[in-house]
Scaffold this motif. Structure first.
Motif, PDB file in Angstrom:
ATOM      1  N   THR A   5      -4.210   0.437  -1.847  1.00  0.00           N
ATOM      2  CA  THR A   5      -3.553  -0.814  -2.237  1.00  0.00           C
ATOM      3  C   THR A   5      -3.013  -0.671  -3.653  1.00  0.00           C
ATOM      4  O   THR A   5      -3.743  -0.345  -4.577  1.00  0.00           O
ATOM      5  CB  THR A   5      -4.536  -1.995  -2.161  1.00  0.00           C
ATOM      6  OG1 THR A   5      -5.005  -2.111  -0.826  1.00  0.00           O
ATOM      7  CG2 THR A   5      -3.868  -3.289  -2.582  1.00  0.00           C
TER       8      THR A   5
ATOM      9  N   SER B  54      10.972   2.081   1.833  1.00  0.00           N
ATOM     10  CA  SER B  54      11.048   3.024   0.725  1.00  0.00           C
ATOM     11  C   SER B  54      11.757   2.370  -0.444  1.00  0.00           C
ATOM     12  O   SER B  54      12.506   1.399  -0.269  1.00  0.00           O
ATOM     13  CB  SER B  54      11.830   4.270   1.145  1.00  0.00           C
ATOM     14  OG  SER B  54      11.190   4.918   2.210  1.00  0.00           O
TER      15      SER B  54
ATOM     16  N   SER C 184       3.594  -6.160   9.423  1.00  0.00           N
ATOM     17  CA  SER C 184       3.751  -5.086   8.445  1.00  0.00           C
ATOM     18  C   SER C 184       5.080  -4.392   8.653  1.00  0.00           C
ATOM     19  O   SER C 184       5.676  -4.437   9.736  1.00  0.00           O
ATOM     20  CB  SER C 184       2.595  -4.093   8.534  1.00  0.00           C
ATOM     21  OG  SER C 184       2.629  -3.404   9.764  1.00  0.00           O
ATOM     22  N   ILE C 185       5.538  -3.759   7.591  1.00  0.00           N
ATOM     23  CA  ILE C 185       6.792  -3.015   7.607  1.00  0.00           C
ATOM     24  C   ILE C 185       6.656  -1.878   6.604  1.00  0.00           C
ATOM     25  O   ILE C 185       6.004  -2.018   5.574  1.00  0.00           O
ATOM     26  CB  ILE C 185       7.988  -3.943   7.262  1.00  0.00           C
ATOM     27  CG1 ILE C 185       9.309  -3.224   7.471  1.00  0.00           C
ATOM     28  CG2 ILE C 185       7.884  -4.472   5.865  1.00  0.00           C
ATOM     29  CD1 ILE C 185      10.523  -4.138   7.347  1.00  0.00           C
ATOM     30  N   LYS C 186       7.253  -0.763   6.940  1.00  0.00           N
ATOM     31  CA  LYS C 186       7.253   0.386   6.039  1.00  0.00           C
ATOM     32  C   LYS C 186       8.640   0.462   5.409  1.00  0.00           C
ATOM     33  O   LYS C 186       9.650   0.500   6.110  1.00  0.00           O
ATOM     34  CB  LYS C 186       6.938   1.662   6.801  1.00  0.00           C
ATOM     35  CG  LYS C 186       6.742   2.855   5.911  1.00  0.00           C
ATOM     36  CD  LYS C 186       5.852   3.860   6.618  1.00  0.00           C
ATOM     37  CE  LYS C 186       5.530   4.999   5.711  1.00  0.00           C
ATOM     38  NZ  LYS C 186       4.251   4.900   5.095  1.00  0.00           N
TER      39      LYS C 186
ATOM     40  N   THR D 186       0.837  -1.200   0.000  1.00  0.00           N
ATOM     41  CA  THR D 186       0.000   0.000   0.000  1.00  0.00           C
ATOM     42  C   THR D 186       0.870   1.248   0.000  1.00  0.00           C
ATOM     43  O   THR D 186       1.987   1.255   0.520  1.00  0.00           O
ATOM     44  CB  THR D 186      -0.948   0.039   1.215  1.00  0.00           C
ATOM     45  OG1 THR D 186      -0.172   0.029   2.413  1.00  0.00           O
ATOM     46  CG2 THR D 186      -1.894  -1.144   1.217  1.00  0.00           C
TER      47      THR D 186
ATOM     48  N   SER E 257       7.424   5.783  -0.472  1.00  0.00           N
ATOM     49  CA  SER E 257       7.402   4.910   0.705  1.00  0.00           C
ATOM     50  C   SER E 257       6.170   4.026   0.633  1.00  0.00           C
ATOM     51  O   SER E 257       5.077   4.490   0.298  1.00  0.00           O
ATOM     52  CB  SER E 257       7.356   5.746   1.986  1.00  0.00           C
ATOM     53  OG  SER E 257       8.562   6.433   2.137  1.00  0.00           O
ATOM     54  N   TYR E 258       6.365   2.771   0.990  1.00  0.00           N
ATOM     55  CA  TYR E 258       5.292   1.790   0.903  1.00  0.00           C
ATOM     56  C   TYR E 258       5.158   1.055   2.230  1.00  0.00           C
ATOM     57  O   TYR E 258       6.131   0.865   2.954  1.00  0.00           O
ATOM     58  CB  TYR E 258       5.576   0.768  -0.206  1.00  0.00           C
ATOM     59  CG  TYR E 258       5.551   1.368  -1.580  1.00  0.00           C
ATOM     60  CD1 TYR E 258       4.384   1.384  -2.321  1.00  0.00           C
ATOM     61  CD2 TYR E 258       6.693   1.934  -2.136  1.00  0.00           C
ATOM     62  CE1 TYR E 258       4.358   1.939  -3.588  1.00  0.00           C
ATOM     63  CE2 TYR E 258       6.684   2.497  -3.392  1.00  0.00           C
ATOM     64  CZ  TYR E 258       5.506   2.494  -4.116  1.00  0.00           C
ATOM     65  OH  TYR E 258       5.476   3.053  -5.367  1.00  0.00           O
ATOM     66  N   ASN E 259       3.955   0.634   2.526  1.00  0.00           N
ATOM     67  CA  ASN E 259       3.692  -0.223   3.671  1.00  0.00           C
ATOM     68  C   ASN E 259       3.434  -1.624   3.123  1.00  0.00           C
ATOM     69  O   ASN E 259       2.568  -1.807   2.269  1.00  0.00           O
ATOM     70  CB  ASN E 259       2.489   0.294   4.465  1.00  0.00           C
ATOM     71  CG  ASN E 259       2.357  -0.412   5.792  1.00  0.00           C
ATOM     72  OD1 ASN E 259       3.355  -0.755   6.409  1.00  0.00           O
ATOM     73  ND2 ASN E 259       1.127  -0.616   6.224  1.00  0.00           N
TER      74      ASN E 259
ATOM     75  N   GLU F 133       2.060  -5.106   4.057  1.00  0.00           N
ATOM     76  CA  GLU F 133       1.268  -5.855   5.028  1.00  0.00           C
ATOM     77  C   GLU F 133       1.266  -7.305   4.564  1.00  0.00           C
ATOM     78  O   GLU F 133       0.804  -7.610   3.477  1.00  0.00           O
ATOM     79  CB  GLU F 133      -0.156  -5.308   5.087  1.00  0.00           C
ATOM     80  CG  GLU F 133      -0.214  -3.843   5.482  1.00  0.00           C
ATOM     81  CD  GLU F 133      -1.602  -3.231   5.282  1.00  0.00           C
ATOM     82  OE1 GLU F 133      -2.573  -3.987   5.071  1.00  0.00           O
ATOM     83  OE2 GLU F 133      -1.679  -2.003   5.317  1.00  0.00           O
TER      84      GLU F 133
ATOM     85  N   ASP G  56       0.088   5.440   0.778  1.00  0.00           N
ATOM     86  CA  ASP G  56      -0.883   6.453   1.201  1.00  0.00           C
ATOM     87  C   ASP G  56      -2.272   5.847   1.419  1.00  0.00           C
ATOM     88  O   ASP G  56      -3.284   6.428   1.032  1.00  0.00           O
ATOM     89  CB  ASP G  56      -0.964   7.594   0.181  1.00  0.00           C
ATOM     90  CG  ASP G  56       0.360   8.318   0.016  1.00  0.00           C
ATOM     91  OD1 ASP G  56       1.104   8.416   1.016  1.00  0.00           O
ATOM     92  OD2 ASP G  56       0.663   8.771  -1.116  1.00  0.00           O
TER      93      ASP G  56
END
Length: 159
Positions: A113, A149, A145-147, A108, A132-134, A136, A110
């Motif tokens: 998805t 870039s 989950s991890i954030k 995802t 930047s992406y999350n 899940e 902002d």
């Protein structure tokens, strides 16, 4: 002058080429030939998949990804392809870091998805637009989950 012998003379007994006795034999031969062909087709379809067959680059919208890395040849193939991707993540479990596959992943940005897929191996390479992406991920009902870039190639999620 020699009288020409009928073809039936060469058949054994009192059978003729098109007699009722010949039909079951023809049917058996046709059945055997059909079974052999079916066996060959099924064996070709069920052959063990090679790494090159499984590690296909897939695209979902603006995101492309490839997952694999269990076997040595898959790891080498992923290492060669890494320069074409801008993110990488490894899925493991336990204290020893055993590799995981069949992890449900949702990427995802902002809150929207961008891509979702099921991994075919522990390492996934992702090519996505800058940002930047999350990530899940869910394995056996347990979410993580991890954030990350773009430019991050060594992210890891461990269960």
């Amino acid at each position: 002058m020699n009288k020409q012998q009928p073809f039936n003379h060469y058949l054994s007994g009192n059978r003729t080429l098109f007699s009722r006795n010949a039909r079951p034999a023809r049917r058996r031969r046709m059945l055997v030939a059909t079974l052999i062909c079916a066996t060959v087709v099924i064996a070709a379809a069920w052959r063990p998949a090679r790494a090159a067959d499984e590690m296909v680059i897939r695209t979902m919208g603006p995101v492309s990804y490839v997952c694999g890395g269990v076997a040595e040849d898959e790891r080498a193939s992923l290492a060669e392809q890494e320069k074409n991707f801008n993110m990488g993540i490894l899925f493991t479990q336990g204290a020893n870091g055993e590799y995981l596959s069949e992890v449900d992943v949702k990427l995802t940005m902002d809150g929207q998805t961008v891509a979702s897929f099921k991994t075919g191996g522990p390492r996934c390479l992702i090519r996505a637009p800058e940002g930047s992406y999350n990530i899940e991920a869910t394995y056996k009902g347990q979410p993580k989950s991890i954030k990350i870039s773009t430019g991050t190639r060594n992210a890891q999620l461990r269960w």
